[in-house]
Design a protein around this motif. Structure first.
Motif, PDB file in Angstrom:
ATOM      1  N   VAL A  20     -26.215 -63.034   0.160  1.00  0.00           N
ATOM      2  CA  VAL A  20     -25.521 -64.073   0.675  1.00  0.00           C
ATOM      3  C   VAL A  20     -24.662 -64.170  -0.924  1.00  0.00           C
ATOM      4  O   VAL A  20     -23.041 -64.819  -1.245  1.00  0.00           O
ATOM      5  CB  VAL A  20     -24.717 -64.695   2.154  1.00  0.00           C
ATOM      6  N   SER A  21     -25.350 -65.517  -1.939  1.00  0.00           N
ATOM      7  CA  SER A  21     -25.165 -65.868  -2.855  1.00  0.00           C
ATOM      8  C   SER A  21     -25.119 -64.886  -3.795  1.00  0.00           C
ATOM      9  O   SER A  21     -23.792 -65.229  -4.638  1.00  0.00           O
ATOM     10  CB  SER A  21     -26.651 -66.704  -3.219  1.00  0.00           C
ATOM     11  N   ARG A  22     -25.120 -63.994  -3.678  1.00  0.00           N
ATOM     12  CA  ARG A  22     -25.491 -62.847  -4.722  1.00  0.00           C
ATOM     13  C   ARG A  22     -23.885 -62.175  -4.540  1.00  0.00           C
ATOM     14  O   ARG A  22     -22.788 -61.690  -5.527  1.00  0.00           O
ATOM     15  CB  ARG A  22     -26.251 -61.928  -4.679  1.00  0.00           C
ATOM     16  N   VAL A  23     -23.723 -62.335  -3.296  1.00  0.00           N
ATOM     17  CA  VAL A  23     -21.967 -61.259  -3.066  1.00  0.00           C
ATOM     18  C   VAL A  23     -20.889 -61.731  -3.460  1.00  0.00           C
ATOM     19  O   VAL A  23     -19.594 -61.938  -3.841  1.00  0.00           O
ATOM     20  CB  VAL A  23     -21.716 -61.818  -1.135  1.00  0.00           C
ATOM     21  N   MET A  24     -21.290 -63.630  -3.552  1.00  0.00           N
ATOM     22  CA  MET A  24     -19.989 -64.882  -4.050  1.00  0.00           C
ATOM     23  C   MET A  24     -20.553 -64.846  -5.406  1.00  0.00           C
ATOM     24  O   MET A  24     -19.361 -65.235  -6.890  1.00  0.00           O
ATOM     25  CB  MET A  24     -20.689 -65.940  -2.922  1.00  0.00           C
ATOM     26  N   ASN A  31     -25.021 -53.580  -3.474  1.00  0.00           N
ATOM     27  CA  ASN A  31     -24.021 -52.705  -3.126  1.00  0.00           C
ATOM     28  C   ASN A  31     -23.247 -53.006  -2.238  1.00  0.00           C
ATOM     29  O   ASN A  31     -23.341 -53.829  -1.272  1.00  0.00           O
ATOM     30  CB  ASN A  31     -25.321 -51.685  -2.170  1.00  0.00           C
ATOM     31  N   PRO A  32     -22.255 -51.343  -2.658  1.00  0.00           N
ATOM     32  CA  PRO A  32     -20.766 -51.930  -1.458  1.00  0.00           C
ATOM     33  C   PRO A  32     -20.669 -52.082  -0.108  1.00  0.00           C
ATOM     34  O   PRO A  32     -20.106 -53.068   0.164  1.00  0.00           O
ATOM     35  CB  PRO A  32     -20.423 -50.409  -2.180  1.00  0.00           C
ATOM     36  N   GLU A  33     -21.915 -51.668   0.566  1.00  0.00           N
ATOM     37  CA  GLU A  33     -22.155 -51.601   2.405  1.00  0.00           C
ATOM     38  C   GLU A  33     -22.238 -52.515   2.278  1.00  0.00           C
ATOM     39  O   GLU A  33     -21.748 -53.336   3.721  1.00  0.00           O
ATOM     40  CB  GLU A  33     -23.210 -50.630   2.318  1.00  0.00           C
ATOM     41  N   THR A  34     -23.491 -53.287   2.115  1.00  0.00           N
ATOM     42  CA  THR A  34     -24.001 -54.289   2.084  1.00  0.00           C
ATOM     43  C   THR A  34     -22.921 -55.928   2.094  1.00  0.00           C
ATOM     44  O   THR A  34     -22.745 -56.486   2.461  1.00  0.00           O
ATOM     45  CB  THR A  34     -25.096 -55.656   1.285  1.00  0.00           C
ATOM     46  N   ARG A  35     -22.143 -55.279   0.295  1.00  0.00           N
ATOM     47  CA  ARG A  35     -21.163 -56.787  -0.123  1.00  0.00           C
ATOM     48  C   ARG A  35     -19.886 -56.298   0.672  1.00  0.00           C
ATOM     49  O   ARG A  35     -19.221 -57.583   1.514  1.00  0.00           O
ATOM     50  CB  ARG A  35     -20.464 -56.317  -1.227  1.00  0.00           C
ATOM     51  N   GLU A  36     -19.513 -55.328   1.388  1.00  0.00           N
ATOM     52  CA  GLU A  36     -17.838 -55.152   1.929  1.00  0.00           C
ATOM     53  C   GLU A  36     -18.466 -55.775   4.003  1.00  0.00           C
ATOM     54  O   GLU A  36     -17.124 -57.120   4.813  1.00  0.00           O
ATOM     55  CB  GLU A  36     -18.231 -53.836   2.757  1.00  0.00           C
ATOM     56  N   LYS A  37     -19.696 -55.694   4.248  1.00  0.00           N
ATOM     57  CA  LYS A  37     -19.858 -56.081   5.605  1.00  0.00           C
ATOM     58  C   LYS A  37     -20.116 -58.014   5.205  1.00  0.00           C
ATOM     59  O   LYS A  37     -19.411 -58.474   6.364  1.00  0.00           O
ATOM     60  CB  LYS A  37     -21.987 -56.031   5.536  1.00  0.00           C
ATOM     61  N   VAL A  38     -20.625 -58.494   4.565  1.00  0.00           N
ATOM     62  CA  VAL A  38     -20.774 -59.508   4.205  1.00  0.00           C
ATOM     63  C   VAL A  38     -19.584 -60.582   3.754  1.00  0.00           C
ATOM     64  O   VAL A  38     -19.043 -61.547   4.714  1.00  0.00           O
ATOM     65  CB  VAL A  38     -21.478 -60.238   2.958  1.00  0.00           C
ATOM     66  N   LEU A  39     -18.340 -60.246   2.953  1.00  0.00           N
ATOM     67  CA  LEU A  39     -17.375 -60.245   2.851  1.00  0.00           C
ATOM     68  C   LEU A  39     -16.599 -60.307   4.084  1.00  0.00           C
ATOM     69  O   LEU A  39     -15.487 -61.162   4.056  1.00  0.00           O
ATOM     70  CB  LEU A  39     -16.464 -59.280   1.835  1.00  0.00           C
ATOM     71  N   LYS A  40     -16.879 -59.082   4.719  1.00  0.00           N
ATOM     72  CA  LYS A  40     -16.249 -59.649   6.633  1.00  0.00           C
ATOM     73  C   LYS A  40     -16.309 -60.858   7.147  1.00  0.00           C
ATOM     74  O   LYS A  40     -15.509 -60.999   7.624  1.00  0.00           O
ATOM     75  CB  LYS A  40     -16.025 -58.287   7.028  1.00  0.00           C
ATOM     76  N   VAL A  41     -17.586 -60.675   7.011  1.00  0.00           N
ATOM     77  CA  VAL A  41     -18.339 -62.199   7.919  1.00  0.00           C
ATOM     78  C   VAL A  41     -17.825 -63.112   7.505  1.00  0.00           C
ATOM     79  O   VAL A  41     -17.502 -64.376   8.185  1.00  0.00           O
ATOM     80  CB  VAL A  41     -19.681 -61.631   7.635  1.00  0.00           C
ATOM     81  N   ALA A 142     -34.092 -57.709  -0.547  1.00  0.00           N
ATOM     82  CA  ALA A 142     -33.198 -58.355  -1.300  1.00  0.00           C
ATOM     83  C   ALA A 142     -32.311 -57.794  -2.330  1.00  0.00           C
ATOM     84  O   ALA A 142     -31.585 -58.838  -3.147  1.00  0.00           O
ATOM     85  CB  ALA A 142     -33.960 -59.298  -1.521  1.00  0.00           C
ATOM     86  N   GLN A 143     -32.582 -56.750  -3.117  1.00  0.00           N
ATOM     87  CA  GLN A 143     -32.024 -56.010  -4.015  1.00  0.00           C
ATOM     88  C   GLN A 143     -32.230 -56.969  -5.178  1.00  0.00           C
ATOM     89  O   GLN A 143     -31.746 -57.417  -6.123  1.00  0.00           O
ATOM     90  CB  GLN A 143     -30.433 -55.899  -4.035  1.00  0.00           C
TER      91      GLN A 143
END
Length: 332
Positions: A20-24, A31-41, A142-143
Motif C-alpha cells: 500500500v505504501s509503495r502504491v502511494m 505491478n499494474p494489476e496490484t496497483r490498480e487493485k489497491v487504488l480501487k480500494v 512483496a515485490q
C-alpha cells in the motif's frame, strides 16, 4: 469510511502494508494489476493518508535490509565491510535483521517487509532449500528486490554473488593430490551452510577423479569443541593433508597437531578455504583459497542497486575470481 487507516486498505486489498505504501509513494515499483487493485480500494474506502506522513515518506532515504544468521564469523564481518562501504557511496540506510536457527522464518521475513525496505541483501546461508524457497517467495510477493550475498543456492531465478566454491575446492584438492598426497581429509561443519555443500562436492570430485576415497570429517566451528574432536581424531588416522571449510577450523586443527609433536607442513599440509585474518595470525601462516569476501559484499550491494533503480542487468548470477594463496602450511 471515516478515519480509514492504511491497515484497512491493506486488509481490504489483501496486500501488505508495504505494498500500500509503495502504491502511494513509489507506484512504479508495484505491478499494474496490484496497483490498480489497491487504488480501487483506496477510492472505495475514501482513504486520505496523513499529509505530514506522506511528506516524510517522499523524502525518505533508500533503505536496504540485510538478513543474516551470525555476525560473529570473521567472513561475515568482511562481507558487511564491503556492503557498508558501497552503501555509503549511495547514501543508503542499513537495517540489520537476525534470522537465528530456531526463529520463525516467516515472521522474520514479514518483519523485514513491514519495515518497507527498498531492497534486501540475504546473507543467511544456513537454510534448507525449502526454507529458502519460502523466504524468496515472501520477498517476491512483496515485490522487493533481493540479492543473495555469499549464500549459494541452486535456484536460477534468484540473483546471487559469490565464487565457484566447487571448482575452488577441486583445484586445491587436486594440487595436494598432484604432490602425492593420498590421505587428504576435508573438515566441514556439523551445522548446515549452503557454501559448504559446494566445497564438499569439489573435494569429493577431485578425490574420486584420482581414484581416492573422500575422507570428510564433520566437527564444530567452536574451538572448545573441535579441539577435543581433533585430539582424538589424530590418534586414529594417518593424515597427510587437511583442508578445512573455515580458516578457524584449520588453525584449531593445526594447533592440536603441533602440540602433539607433529610438524607442519612436513608431517601434514594444512589448507583453509577462506583467507580470513586467522590465516595471517596463525603460526605458521595458513595456505588458503582466497575468497574475496569484501568484494562479494561490495558487488552484491552494487547489483542490488541496479535492481532497485530498474537498470538493465546482463547477468544476475555473479561469480568472482578466486586464487590460491600459498603460505607456510604447504610445501612448494
Amino acid at each position: 469510511m471515516a478515519n480509514t487507516t492504511i491497515y484497512d486498505v491493506a486488509g481490504a486489498a489483501k496486500v501488505s502494508l508495504a505494498t500500500v505504501s509503495r502504491v502511494m509513494n513509489n507506484p512504479e515499483k508495484v505491478n499494474p494489476e496490484t496497483r490498480e487493485k489497491v487504488l480501487k480500494v483506496i477510492k472505495e474506502l475514501g482513504y486520505r493518508p496523513n499529509a505530514i506522513a506522506r511528506g516524510l515518506a517522499s523524502r525518505k532515504t533508500t533503505t536496504v535490509g540485510i538478513v543474516m544468521a551470525d555476525v560473529s564469523r570473521a567472513a561475515t564481518a568482511q562481507l558487511l565491510g564491503g556492503i557498508i562501504d558501497i552503501s555509503k557511496k549511495y547514501d543508503y540506510a542499513i537495517k540489520l535483521f537476525s534470522m537465528a536457527e530456531n526463529d520463525d522464518i516467516k515472521e522474520t521475513i514479514r518483519a523485514v517487509v513491514a519495515e518497507q525496505v527498498d531492497g534486501i541483501l540475504f546473507l543467511n546461508d544456513e537454510l534448507e532449500p525449502s526454507q529458502m524457497e519460502m523466504c524468496m517467495s515472501l520477498i517476491q510477493d512483496a515485490q522487493i528486490p533481493v540479492v543473495l550475498c555469499n549464500a549459494m543456492y541452486d535456484e536460477k531465478d534468484i540473483p546471487a554473488v559469490g565464487i565457484d566454491y566447487e571448482n575452488a575446492t577441486y583445484d586445491i584438492t587436486k594440487e595436494l593430490i598432484d604432490k602425492g598426497k593420498k590421505n587428504i581429509y576435508l573438515a566441514t561443519t556439523v551445522r548446515r551452510y549452503s557454501v559448504n555443500f559446494h566445497k564438499i562436492a569439489g573435494y569429493t570430485k577431485a578425490m574420486q577423479d584420482a581414484g581416492l576415497e573422500p575422507l570428510v570429517f564433520r566437527t564444530s566451528g567452536d574451538v572448545s569443541i573441535n579441539t577435543l574432536h581433533f585430539q582424538e581424531f589424530i590418534k586414529h588416522n594417518n593424515i597427510e593433508a587437511f583442508i578445512a571449510v573455515r580458516d578457524s577450523i584449520a588453525v584449531s586443527f593445526m594447533n592440536v597437531m603441533i602440540k602433539a609433536g607433529y610438524k607442519i607442513p612436513e608431517d601434514c599440509e594444512v589448507v583453509g578455504l577462506q583467507n580470513t585474518k586467522y590465516a595471517i595470525l596463525s603460526r605458521p601462516n595458513l595456505t588458503c583459497v582466497d575468497t574475496p569476501v569484501y568484494d562479494i559484499g561490495a558487488v552484491s550491494m552494487r547489483l542490488l542497486t541496479k535492481f532497485m533503480k530498474h537498470e538493465d542487468i546482463q547477468e544476475s548470477k555473479v561469480l568472482l575470481p578466486y586464487r590460491i594463496v600459498e603460505r607456510e602450511t604447504t610445501k612448494e
